[in-house]
Enzyme design. Structure first.
Site, PDB file in Angstrom:
ATOM      1  N   CYS A  89       0.809  -1.219   0.000  1.00  0.00           N
ATOM      2  CA  CYS A  89       0.000   0.000   0.000  1.00  0.00           C
ATOM      3  C   CYS A  89       0.847   1.275   0.000  1.00  0.00           C
ATOM      4  O   CYS A  89       0.358   2.340  -0.358  1.00  0.00           O
ATOM      5  CB  CYS A  89      -0.940   0.015   1.200  1.00  0.00           C
ATOM      6  SG  CYS A  89      -2.113  -1.354   1.208  1.00  0.00           S
ATOM      7  N   HIS A 347      -9.173   3.477  -1.609  1.00  0.00           N
ATOM      8  CA  HIS A 347      -7.748   3.158  -1.434  1.00  0.00           C
ATOM      9  C   HIS A 347      -7.267   2.423  -2.684  1.00  0.00           C
ATOM     10  O   HIS A 347      -7.295   1.194  -2.744  1.00  0.00           O
ATOM     11  CB  HIS A 347      -7.613   2.283  -0.185  1.00  0.00           C
ATOM     12  CG  HIS A 347      -6.225   1.808   0.125  1.00  0.00           C
ATOM     13  ND1 HIS A 347      -5.076   2.355  -0.417  1.00  0.00           N
ATOM     14  CD2 HIS A 347      -5.794   0.788   0.945  1.00  0.00           C
ATOM     15  CE1 HIS A 347      -4.020   1.716   0.048  1.00  0.00           C
ATOM     16  NE2 HIS A 347      -4.427   0.759   0.866  1.00  0.00           N
ATOM     17  N   CYS A 377       0.295   2.180   6.533  1.00  0.00           N
ATOM     18  CA  CYS A 377       0.629   0.792   6.858  1.00  0.00           C
ATOM     19  C   CYS A 377       0.764  -0.001   5.569  1.00  0.00           C
ATOM     20  O   CYS A 377       0.112   0.289   4.567  1.00  0.00           O
ATOM     21  CB  CYS A 377      -0.449   0.178   7.755  1.00  0.00           C
ATOM     22  SG  CYS A 377      -2.113   0.193   7.053  1.00  0.00           S
TER      23      CYS A 377
END
Length: 392
Positions: A89, A347, A377
């Site tokens: 991510c 996201h 994260c």
């Protein structure tokens, strides 16, 4: 050491799964923000020395070095190289940090950090799908690692549940945070707060008609605790639901990072100076908790206190992450994700790092803040932290 400056930061509005942006090939979607960055700065496209593009699911249409194919699909000349990177991510946040390191080292002067993810066309997990190579069943986690950590496999979802349990988060707390994310995103959209960061491109509405895609598609303007309460808990005795986790999203984003030399040579106006670059790693099982400790390291290295930071972008992969971060760091809840986060805005995995940076840069300018901090994260227990100084 030389400084690195951000001179442009742009993103597409997020598209829901199989929504407004689903017809865009990822390379073409990435090309849109590359073109926008060059147009915004007015720089000669041939002056760009590299494109570093984050992408997580490098399979299907996102295979074959999508960073390079995005350059080829853009208005940049073929002489501009590109590379595609995967730090899960945090992929495009790492793109920013690699770009800044290139500039700070003096090896390059103009670099575009970018990210793209079409979660409609290259669904999450496509590159993990079971198959056979040389008649051997594939598995992303070797048996010895499962034995080492005493697990059946690494799971971000399980990590989110572990964080919630460790930090005492109830479902009500997570839902309250999620509702607030939607409210902030809705208010920001209605106030035009995203205007300067958005690249408006053609999309499709629910009936298949062509529309100009200028708003994040996942925002629930009527989000409420009552609505959140109706969603099914996804793990027995857990607290996580689809509503207090980030939304699947299509999108692309980019940030141009340059040296002081490039500012002068190309007549560029800096928006922000990159103040600190940090990446750390920790427990790969709970995995999503690492932004807490990475932020400790970043502040220590920068010689700063959290009270000196005016705004924070902490990726809302799952609601327990920013809530745990706020508690651990002792941060002001009013300064986090002021225009909403991934729970409302989506996201788009490999594009989220430069997406959040685009929002942070422009939100700092709008509020006349000085310092902004971004963290995220990442799978495997890794986290990036980037601190910027507003120069507007």
């Amino acid at each position: 050491m030389a400084d690195a400056y951000i001179v442009a930061a742009k993103r597409t509005a997020g598209g829901r799964k199989n929504g407004a942006l689903a017809e865009w090939h990822p390379a073409n979607l990435g090309a849109q923000v590359l073109n926008a960055i060059v147009k915004e700065t007015g720089i000669d496209p041939a002056a760009v020395e590299d494109v570093i593009m984050g992408c997580v699911t490098q399979a299907g249409e996102q295979a074959g070095q999508v960073g390079r194919t995005a350059v080829m699909a853009s208005d940049l000349p073929d002489s501009v190289p590109a590379v595609t990177i995967d730090r899960q991510c945090g992929s495009s946040q790492q793109s920013i940090q690699f770009a800044a390191q290139a500039v700070m080292s003096g090896t390059q002067d103009v670099v575009i950090a970018a990210g793209v993810e079409s979660m409609s066309r290259a669904p999450m997990g496509l590159n993990f799908q079971a198959g056979k190579v040389m008649d051997i069943p594939t598995d992303p986690t070797p048996k010895n690692l499962k034995e080492k950590y005493g697990i059946r496999g690494f799971s971000q979802f399980a990590g989110a549940e572990m964080i919630a349990k460790k930090h005492g988060h109830t479902k009500e707390m997570l839902d309250e945070f999620s509702v607030e994310s939607h409210k902030r995103a809705a208010a920001a959209t209605q106030a035009g707060a995203f205007k300067d960061e958005l690249v408006v491109i053609e999309g499709r509405d629910g009936e298949g008609n062509k529309v100009m895609h200028d708003k994040d598609e996942g925002i629930r303007y009527d989000a409420s605790m009552e609505g959140m309460a109706k969603l099914k808990i996804l793990m027995e005795d857990g607290v996580m639901t689809a509503a207090n986790a980030s939304q699947i999203c299509d999108g692309s984003s980019a940030v141009m990072v340059v040296s002081e030399k490039a500012l002068k040579e190309h007549g560029l106006t800096p928006l922000a100076r990159i103040h600190n670059l940090t990446v750390t790693a920790g427990d790969p099982v709970i995995m999503l908790e690492e932004p807490l400790f990475a932020t400790d390291r970043a502040l220590q290295r920068a010689g700063m206190k959290i009270s000196e930071i005016d705004l924070y972008e902490v990726n809302e992969a799952f609601a327990p992450v920013p809530l745990a971060w706020l508690k651990h760091v002792g941060a002001d809840p009013s300064k986090i994700n002021v225009n909403g986060g991934a729970i409302a805005l989506g996201h788009p995995l490999g594009a989220s790092g430069t997406k959040l940076m685009a929002t942070l840069v422009h939100a700092l300018r709008a509020r006349n803040g000085k310092y902004g901090l971004q963290t995220m994260c990442e799978g495997g227990g890794v986290a990036n932290v980037t601190i910027i100084e507003n120069l507007a």
